[in-house]
Design a protein around this motif. Structure first.
Motif, PDB file in Angstrom:
ATOM      1  N   LEU A  35     -43.783 -15.200 -57.196  1.00 59.41           N
ATOM      2  CA  LEU A  35     -44.251 -14.079 -56.497  1.00 59.41           C
ATOM      3  C   LEU A  35     -42.890 -13.304 -56.040  1.00 59.41           C
ATOM      4  O   LEU A  35     -43.024 -11.971 -56.145  1.00 59.41           O
ATOM      5  N   ALA A  36     -41.812 -13.992 -55.437  1.00 59.31           N
ATOM      6  CA  ALA A  36     -40.685 -13.184 -54.926  1.00 59.31           C
ATOM      7  C   ALA A  36     -40.108 -12.581 -55.935  1.00 59.31           C
ATOM      8  O   ALA A  36     -39.588 -11.320 -56.039  1.00 59.31           O
ATOM      9  N   GLY A  37     -40.199 -12.931 -57.205  1.00 62.96           N
ATOM     10  CA  GLY A  37     -39.469 -12.462 -58.428  1.00 62.96           C
ATOM     11  C   GLY A  37     -40.272 -11.184 -58.824  1.00 62.96           C
ATOM     12  O   GLY A  37     -39.825 -10.537 -59.591  1.00 62.96           O
ATOM     13  N   GLU A  38     -41.441 -11.154 -58.375  1.00 63.97           N
ATOM     14  CA  GLU A  38     -42.356 -10.045 -58.887  1.00 63.97           C
ATOM     15  C   GLU A  38     -42.062  -8.563 -58.245  1.00 63.97           C
ATOM     16  O   GLU A  38     -42.700  -7.578 -58.390  1.00 63.97           O
ATOM     17  N   ARG A  39     -41.049  -8.691 -57.294  1.00 63.09           N
ATOM     18  CA  ARG A  39     -40.693  -7.698 -56.448  1.00 63.09           C
ATOM     19  C   ARG A  39     -40.440  -6.304 -57.271  1.00 63.09           C
ATOM     20  O   ARG A  39     -39.785  -6.668 -58.071  1.00 63.09           O
ATOM     21  N   HIS A  40     -40.494  -5.123 -56.712  1.00 63.37           N
ATOM     22  CA  HIS A  40     -40.221  -4.033 -57.526  1.00 63.37           C
ATOM     23  C   HIS A  40     -38.528  -3.880 -57.505  1.00 63.37           C
ATOM     24  O   HIS A  40     -38.010  -4.120 -56.505  1.00 63.37           O
ATOM     25  N   PRO A  41     -37.799  -3.654 -58.491  1.00 59.41           N
ATOM     26  CA  PRO A  41     -36.448  -3.526 -58.578  1.00 59.41           C
ATOM     27  C   PRO A  41     -35.846  -2.442 -57.431  1.00 59.41           C
ATOM     28  O   PRO A  41     -34.741  -2.948 -57.064  1.00 59.41           O
ATOM     29  N   ASP A  42     -36.499  -1.737 -57.028  1.00 64.90           N
ATOM     30  CA  ASP A  42     -36.138  -0.653 -56.125  1.00 64.90           C
ATOM     31  C   ASP A  42     -36.368  -0.889 -54.892  1.00 64.90           C
ATOM     32  O   ASP A  42     -36.156  -0.177 -54.059  1.00 64.90           O
ATOM     33  N   ASN A  43     -37.140  -2.063 -54.536  1.00 67.59           N
ATOM     34  CA  ASN A  43     -37.415  -2.270 -53.297  1.00 67.59           C
ATOM     35  C   ASN A  43     -36.292  -2.957 -52.720  1.00 67.59           C
ATOM     36  O   ASN A  43     -35.732  -4.047 -52.945  1.00 67.59           O
ATOM     37  N   PRO A  44     -35.670  -2.334 -51.272  1.00 66.77           N
ATOM     38  CA  PRO A  44     -34.323  -2.679 -50.895  1.00 66.77           C
ATOM     39  C   PRO A  44     -34.671  -3.838 -49.894  1.00 66.77           C
ATOM     40  O   PRO A  44     -33.871  -4.402 -49.186  1.00 66.77           O
ATOM     41  N   LEU A  45     -35.908  -4.252 -49.477  1.00 72.90           N
ATOM     42  CA  LEU A  45     -36.105  -4.925 -48.472  1.00 72.90           C
ATOM     43  C   LEU A  45     -36.040  -6.501 -48.884  1.00 72.90           C
ATOM     44  O   LEU A  45     -36.740  -6.867 -49.905  1.00 72.90           O
ATOM     45  N   SER A  46     -35.507  -7.347 -47.994  1.00 74.74           N
ATOM     46  CA  SER A  46     -35.810  -8.599 -48.115  1.00 74.74           C
ATOM     47  C   SER A  46     -37.118  -9.577 -47.859  1.00 74.74           C
ATOM     48  O   SER A  46     -37.873  -8.625 -47.333  1.00 74.74           O
ATOM     49  N   MET A  47     -37.377 -10.520 -48.244  1.00 74.24           N
ATOM     50  CA  MET A  47     -38.552 -11.264 -48.126  1.00 74.24           C
ATOM     51  C   MET A  47     -38.872 -11.454 -46.629  1.00 74.24           C
ATOM     52  O   MET A  47     -39.929 -11.342 -46.162  1.00 74.24           O
ATOM     53  N   GLY A  48     -37.977 -11.659 -45.872  1.00 72.61           N
ATOM     54  CA  GLY A  48     -38.113 -11.807 -44.343  1.00 72.61           C
ATOM     55  C   GLY A  48     -38.469 -10.535 -43.817  1.00 72.61           C
ATOM     56  O   GLY A  48     -39.184 -10.383 -42.951  1.00 72.61           O
ATOM     57  N   GLN A  49     -37.885  -9.414 -44.461  1.00 78.31           N
ATOM     58  CA  GLN A  49     -38.111  -8.033 -43.800  1.00 78.31           C
ATOM     59  C   GLN A  49     -39.287  -7.738 -44.117  1.00 78.31           C
ATOM     60  O   GLN A  49     -40.229  -7.112 -43.533  1.00 78.31           O
ATOM     61  N   LEU A  50     -40.014  -7.850 -45.465  1.00 72.81           N
ATOM     62  CA  LEU A  50     -41.264  -7.768 -45.740  1.00 72.81           C
ATOM     63  C   LEU A  50     -42.445  -8.491 -44.968  1.00 72.81           C
ATOM     64  O   LEU A  50     -43.366  -8.139 -44.631  1.00 72.81           O
ATOM     65  N   ALA A  51     -41.869  -9.699 -44.413  1.00 75.31           N
ATOM     66  CA  ALA A  51     -42.830 -10.504 -43.715  1.00 75.31           C
ATOM     67  C   ALA A  51     -43.166  -9.843 -42.408  1.00 75.31           C
ATOM     68  O   ALA A  51     -44.324 -10.099 -42.008  1.00 75.31           O
ATOM     69  N   LEU A  52     -42.054  -9.350 -41.862  1.00 71.20           N
ATOM     70  CA  LEU A  52     -42.122  -8.906 -40.661  1.00 71.20           C
ATOM     71  C   LEU A  52     -43.041  -7.731 -40.685  1.00 71.20           C
ATOM     72  O   LEU A  52     -43.888  -7.274 -40.020  1.00 71.20           O
ATOM     73  N   LEU A  53     -42.915  -6.602 -41.799  1.00 62.48           N
ATOM     74  CA  LEU A  53     -43.735  -5.542 -42.058  1.00 62.48           C
ATOM     75  C   LEU A  53     -45.269  -6.037 -42.030  1.00 62.48           C
ATOM     76  O   LEU A  53     -46.182  -5.587 -41.722  1.00 62.48           O
ATOM     77  N   GLY A  54     -45.426  -7.061 -42.651  1.00 58.12           N
ATOM     78  CA  GLY A  54     -46.610  -7.708 -43.009  1.00 58.12           C
ATOM     79  C   GLY A  54     -47.360  -8.237 -41.713  1.00 58.12           C
ATOM     80  O   GLY A  54     -48.351  -7.829 -41.503  1.00 58.12           O
ATOM     81  N   ALA A  55     -46.575  -8.817 -40.815  1.00 56.61           N
ATOM     82  CA  ALA A  55     -47.021  -9.217 -39.527  1.00 56.61           C
ATOM     83  C   ALA A  55     -47.563  -7.845 -38.708  1.00 56.61           C
ATOM     84  O   ALA A  55     -48.471  -7.779 -37.872  1.00 56.61           O
ATOM     85  N   LEU A  56     -46.439  -7.067 -38.755  1.00 58.03           N
ATOM     86  CA  LEU A  56     -47.120  -5.813 -38.054  1.00 58.03           C
ATOM     87  C   LEU A  56     -48.320  -5.111 -38.530  1.00 58.03           C
ATOM     88  O   LEU A  56     -49.100  -4.449 -37.881  1.00 58.03           O
ATOM     89  N   TYR A  57     -48.445  -4.972 -39.836  1.00 59.48           N
ATOM     90  CA  TYR A  57     -49.441  -4.693 -40.717  1.00 59.48           C
ATOM     91  C   TYR A  57     -50.863  -5.151 -40.195  1.00 59.48           C
ATOM     92  O   TYR A  57     -51.892  -4.623 -39.949  1.00 59.48           O
ATOM     93  N   ARG A  58     -50.793  -6.612 -40.025  1.00 55.94           N
ATOM     94  CA  ARG A  58     -51.915  -7.456 -39.904  1.00 55.94           C
ATOM     95  C   ARG A  58     -52.255  -7.477 -38.219  1.00 55.94           C
ATOM     96  O   ARG A  58     -53.586  -7.490 -37.882  1.00 55.94           O
ATOM     97  N   ASN A  59     -51.249  -7.312 -37.477  1.00 57.20           N
ATOM     98  CA  ASN A  59     -51.619  -7.657 -36.032  1.00 57.20           C
ATOM     99  C   ASN A  59     -51.129  -6.350 -35.263  1.00 57.20           C
ATOM    100  O   ASN A  59     -51.632  -6.415 -33.928  1.00 57.20           O
ATOM    101  N   GLY A  60     -50.668  -5.335 -35.709  1.00 61.03           N
ATOM    102  CA  GLY A  60     -50.560  -4.174 -35.038  1.00 61.03           C
ATOM    103  C   GLY A  60     -49.221  -4.311 -34.176  1.00 61.03           C
ATOM    104  O   GLY A  60     -48.330  -5.210 -34.541  1.00 61.03           O
ATOM    105  N   ASP A  61     -48.865  -3.342 -33.340  1.00 61.91           N
ATOM    106  CA  ASP A  61     -47.521  -3.397 -32.422  1.00 61.91           C
ATOM    107  C   ASP A  61     -47.083  -4.693 -31.887  1.00 61.91           C
ATOM    108  O   ASP A  61     -48.239  -5.334 -31.306  1.00 61.91           O
ATOM    109  N   LEU A  62     -46.075  -5.183 -32.174  1.00 62.43           N
ATOM    110  CA  LEU A  62     -45.783  -6.389 -31.309  1.00 62.43           C
ATOM    111  C   LEU A  62     -44.366  -6.301 -30.835  1.00 62.43           C
ATOM    112  O   LEU A  62     -43.683  -5.563 -31.137  1.00 62.43           O
TER     113      LEU A  62
END
Length: 155
Positions: A35-62
């Motif tokens: 799944l990590a290998g399926e990232r778009h080649p133009d996506n500059p964010l790391s897996m950890g950064q995407l996880a943080l965005l996902g946490a904010l998306y699911r939980n709202g401001d933290l």
């Protein structure tokens, strides 16, 4: 009668909880890498950064502390990640309403857009793989998903 030596290796291993743990760990890690290998080649964010965005998306401001606890990293590490994302415009920071020592992190529209595009790409890849499974296999995965979520969230 079937003897243990007549079974395929994977079937022999998963007969014990330790064997199941080993096989499950290996399978989940391989799927994660795929799944990590399926990232778009133009996506500059790391897996950890995407996880943080996902946490904010699911939980709202933290707060940074809440994000660190959620992602199970140390607060200084989370501060560095938040700073990098804020510099890129993916998140915004603001002071906490009642505690001036804390910073609240908010997902920006740019952050939401990159997260949703990334998820759509990975979901498309996984949907194609799932369509190759039998209906019974997909049903097993539907039943296993909440269990896997509980395992991932347990301490």
């Amino acid at each position: 009668m079937t003897y243990a030596n007549d079974m395929p290796t994977a079937e022999k291993v998963v007969r014990t909880d330790a064997g199941l743990a080993s096989e499950l760990r290996t399978s989940v890690m391989r799927l994660r890498r795929r799944l990590a290998g399926e990232r778009h080649p133009d996506n500059p964010l790391s897996m950890g950064q995407l996880a943080l965005l996902g946490a904010l998306y699911r939980n709202g401001d933290l707060t940074v502390g809440e994000l660190a606890a959620h992602e199970r990293v140390q607060p200084p590490s989370m501060t560095r990640t938040v700073n990098a994302l804020a510099e890129g415009g993916w998140v915004a920071r603001r002071p906490h309403e009642s505690d001036g020592r804390q910073v609240v992190v908010t997902l920006t529209e740019a952050g939401r857009a990159v997260l949703m595009a990334d998820r759509a790409r990975r979901d498309e890849w996984l949907t194609r793989r799932l369509s190759a499974l039998t209906a019974e296999e997909r049903d097993v995965l539907r039943k296993a998903t909440p269990i896997l979520q509980r395992l991932a969230q347990s301490d």
